[in-house]
Scaffold this active site. Structure first.
Site, PDB file in Angstrom:
ATOM      1  CD1 TRP A  38     -36.969 -53.152   9.263  1.00 51.92           C
ATOM      2  CD2 TRP A  38     -35.953 -55.086   9.751  1.00 51.92           C
ATOM      3  NE1 TRP A  38     -36.772 -53.830   8.078  1.00 51.92           N
ATOM      4  CE2 TRP A  38     -36.159 -55.023   8.345  1.00 51.92           C
ATOM      5  CE3 TRP A  38     -35.323 -56.206  10.297  1.00 51.92           C
ATOM      6  CZ2 TRP A  38     -35.760 -56.039   7.496  1.00 51.92           C
ATOM      7  CZ3 TRP A  38     -34.932 -57.230   9.426  1.00 51.92           C
ATOM      8  CH2 TRP A  38     -35.152 -57.139   8.046  1.00 51.92           C
ATOM      9  CG  ASN A  40     -36.291 -52.734   4.727  1.00 50.25           C
ATOM     10  OD1 ASN A  40     -37.047 -52.671   5.677  1.00 50.25           O
ATOM     11  ND2 ASN A  40     -36.712 -52.509   3.503  1.00 50.25           N
ATOM     12  CG  ASP A  41     -35.307 -51.160   0.683  1.00 49.82           C
ATOM     13  OD1 ASP A  41     -34.922 -52.209   1.173  1.00 49.82           O
ATOM     14  OD2 ASP A  41     -36.232 -51.087  -0.130  1.00 49.82           O
ATOM     15  CG  PHE A 100     -43.597 -50.389   1.182  1.00 49.23           C
ATOM     16  CD1 PHE A 100     -43.836 -50.467   2.546  1.00 49.23           C
ATOM     17  CD2 PHE A 100     -43.832 -51.531   0.412  1.00 49.23           C
ATOM     18  CE1 PHE A 100     -44.299 -51.643   3.140  1.00 49.23           C
ATOM     19  CE2 PHE A 100     -44.295 -52.705   0.989  1.00 49.23           C
ATOM     20  CZ  PHE A 100     -44.536 -52.767   2.350  1.00 49.23           C
ATOM     21  CB  SER A 101     -38.319 -48.158  -0.928  1.00 49.67           C
ATOM     22  OG  SER A 101     -37.667 -48.831   0.116  1.00 49.67           O
ATOM     23  CD  GLU A 223     -38.416 -55.842  -3.828  1.00 45.74           C
ATOM     24  OE1 GLU A 223     -39.496 -55.897  -3.237  1.00 45.74           O
ATOM     25  OE2 GLU A 223     -37.356 -56.215  -3.308  1.00 45.74           O
ATOM     26  CD1 TRP A 306     -35.342 -58.230   0.742  1.00 47.43           C
ATOM     27  CD2 TRP A 306     -36.392 -58.183   2.723  1.00 47.43           C
ATOM     28  NE1 TRP A 306     -35.848 -56.961   0.925  1.00 47.43           N
ATOM     29  CE2 TRP A 306     -36.498 -56.910   2.130  1.00 47.43           C
ATOM     30  CE3 TRP A 306     -36.980 -58.386   3.980  1.00 47.43           C
ATOM     31  CZ2 TRP A 306     -37.160 -55.851   2.735  1.00 47.43           C
ATOM     32  CZ3 TRP A 306     -37.637 -57.336   4.595  1.00 47.43           C
ATOM     33  CH2 TRP A 306     -37.725 -56.090   3.964  1.00 47.43           C
TER      34      TRP A 306
END
Ligand code: FRU
Length: 488
Positions: A38, A40-41, A100-101, A223, A306
């Site tokens: 996976w 994401n950002d 996290f990001s 975010e 998301w």
């Protein structure tokens, strides 16, 4: 020491041993993805020692979100990426449930990453957690050490009236000899906001102010904040969770918006009046920007959303998530325009073109593809509606079209194949009765740049392998000029 590096080594070994299990059917040809699992950002986007570095939120073990690592890739041209080892893994007390990001900055030749350490504090993962800001550094831009004194911004530095949980996604920048970081937050009434902190050395931080906030109508946690200057305007970009739809806008679960305003670093304020969508399609979130050595402001976002099931998560595809094309951001009047970076033109092959074709009804183009660029001009003439069908087979098509009466541009993926369906619309005015489109199709994505970047619509589609046809259509007469290149 050994325990510290175990999780990175484990992730890298896993990727090495399992990446061949990835199913290529929907893998993109010229967009950045993770090697497997996976993503994401985008994180830590930076130009460092002559190469563009992109990190990304990554869970390598399954194609679903999990304890976040930072994947890492580098590129010379922003289009073709080379993977580097996983840069961060959740392996310390202060980030044990996720790195996290966050963002990157160069200082004294070293590369620093500032990211959010995510830690669960109880059973209910939806509310029992804390988030703090942590720092990692690297001498070579490949291997990172985390500061022993992490976190560098702890929960006790969260101001009164800000959420004690949602405190994440530091965006670091330097101004007037000082370092600053923006942090995504919300207040106790669930209004999104951005907090500003300041430091002389990246290690000791002091709270400056709540830089900017929603007054009840611009969504929940803001975010992944980002801020930059274009011309004499300051631009704040945030990704507010659960921003409510307004007509044709903000119809995805979460949105990304920008505001034009004025940044005052001494007071720690950013004032703005209006806000606008960055992308009008289905799949765009949490972008990051850099000012590169060519002086361009370049933005790249996560090309997914998301809580939307993705076909590559099932059927043993073993991967999920991709980034958009890097887009150059330009200020025109009081709006941002987005254009694909010029480097993409170096990857054009096999030109096919049609010049001044009189279109009335539907025309099948004598070319096919699943990975290409189209540059198009529709001279609307008397037509009421005109557009294109992409990724066409007997049963499938993705339709993008313009309706002159309602002045709306449409992106419809109801018959695109597997995956989520639906339509997005946005207001567009013709220019001298013409519509200009630059479209990028890449296996499981479509990005449409309308009227030289005035608006962009991005969406993922999952057509069958044989859905490679391209048709143009018009209700009434119009004139079509088009060039197509395979992008390889
Ligand atoms: C945005 C986001 C960030 C967070 C990260 C977790 O998509 O929710 O706020 O840091 O993803 O993976």
């Amino acid at each position: 020491m050994i325990a510290i590096y175990n999780k990175i080594a484990k992730a890298n070994e896993w990727i090495e041993q399992n990446k061949s299990s990835v199913n290529n059917q929907y893998r993109l040809n010229y967009h950045l993805m993770g090697e497997m699992g996976w993503i994401n950002d985008p994180n830590g986007f930076i130009e460092y020692k002559g190469r563009y570095h992109m990190f990304y939120q990554h869970y390598p073990y399954e194609p679903v979100w999990g304890p976040m690592h930072w994947g890492h890739a580098v590129s010379k041209d922003l289009i073709k990426w080379e993977y580097l080892p996983v840069a961060l893994a959740p392996d310390r007390e202060f980030d044990k449930d996720g790195c996290f990001s966050g963002s990157a900055i160069e200082k004294d030749g070293m590369l620093y990453l500032m990211y959010t350490g995510h830690v669960y504090t109880g059973e209910d993962k939806s509310k029992d957690y804390i988030q703090t800001q942590c720092l990692a550094y690297s001498y070579d831009g490949i291997t990172f050490e985390k500061l022993v004194s992490n976190p560098v911004i702890d929960t006790y530095s969260i101001p009164a009236n800000a959420s004690l949980r949602d405190f994440r996604d530091p965006k670091i920048f330097k101004a007037d000899g000082c370092y600053y970081t923006l942090i995504g937050s919300k207040d106790k009434n669930e209004n999104g906001q951005v907090l500003l902190y300041k430091s002389k050395d990246l290690k000791k931080w002091e709270y400056v102010n709540c830089l900017s906030k929603s007054h009840g109508s611009i969504g929940n946690t803001w975010e992944c904040p980002d801020i930059f200057k274009l011309g004499d305007r300051d631009i704040l970009v945030v990704s507010p969770q659960y921003l409510k739809p307004r007509g044709n806008e903000f119809n995805n679960l979460h949105s990304t918006i920008y505001m034009l305003g004025n940044l005052n670093l001494d007071c720690g304020t950013f004032s703005f009046d209006e806000f606008y969508s960055v992308d009008y399609g289905f799949d765009f979130y949490a972008p990051q920007t850099i000012l590169d050595s060519k002086g361009r402001r370049i933005m790249l976002g996560w090309m997914d959303m998301w809580e939307t099931p993705k076909p590559t998560q099932t059927d043993k595809h073993n991967w999920a998530g991709a980034m958009t094309l890097p887009r150059e951001v330009v200020l025109k009047g009081s709006r941002l325009y987005f254009k694909p970076v010029e480097e993409i033109a170096d990857f054009r092959r096999n030109e096919y073109s049609v010049s001044n074709l009189k279109l009335s009804g539907e025309e099948v183009l004598q070319t096919i593809g699943d990975s290409y660029e189209l540059d198009i001009c529709f001279d609307a003439q008397d037509a009421l509606e005109f557009g294109l069908k992409l990724r066409v087979s007997d049963a499938e098509e993705t339709i993008i079209y313009y309706n002159k009466e309602d002045k709306l541009f449409y992106f419809n993926r109801d018959k695109s194949g597997s995956g989520l369906k639906g339509e997005r619309r946005t207001n567009v005015d013709l220019i001298d009765n013409k519509l200009m489109l630059q479209i990028f199709v890449d296996k499981s994505s479509v990005e449409v740049f309308i009227n030289e970047g005035e608006k962009v619509m991005t969406g993922r589609i999952y057509p069958s392998k044989d859905a490679v046809g391209i048709c143009a259509f018009s209700k009434g007469d119009c004139i079509l000029t088009l060039s197509k290149w395979d992008i390889v």
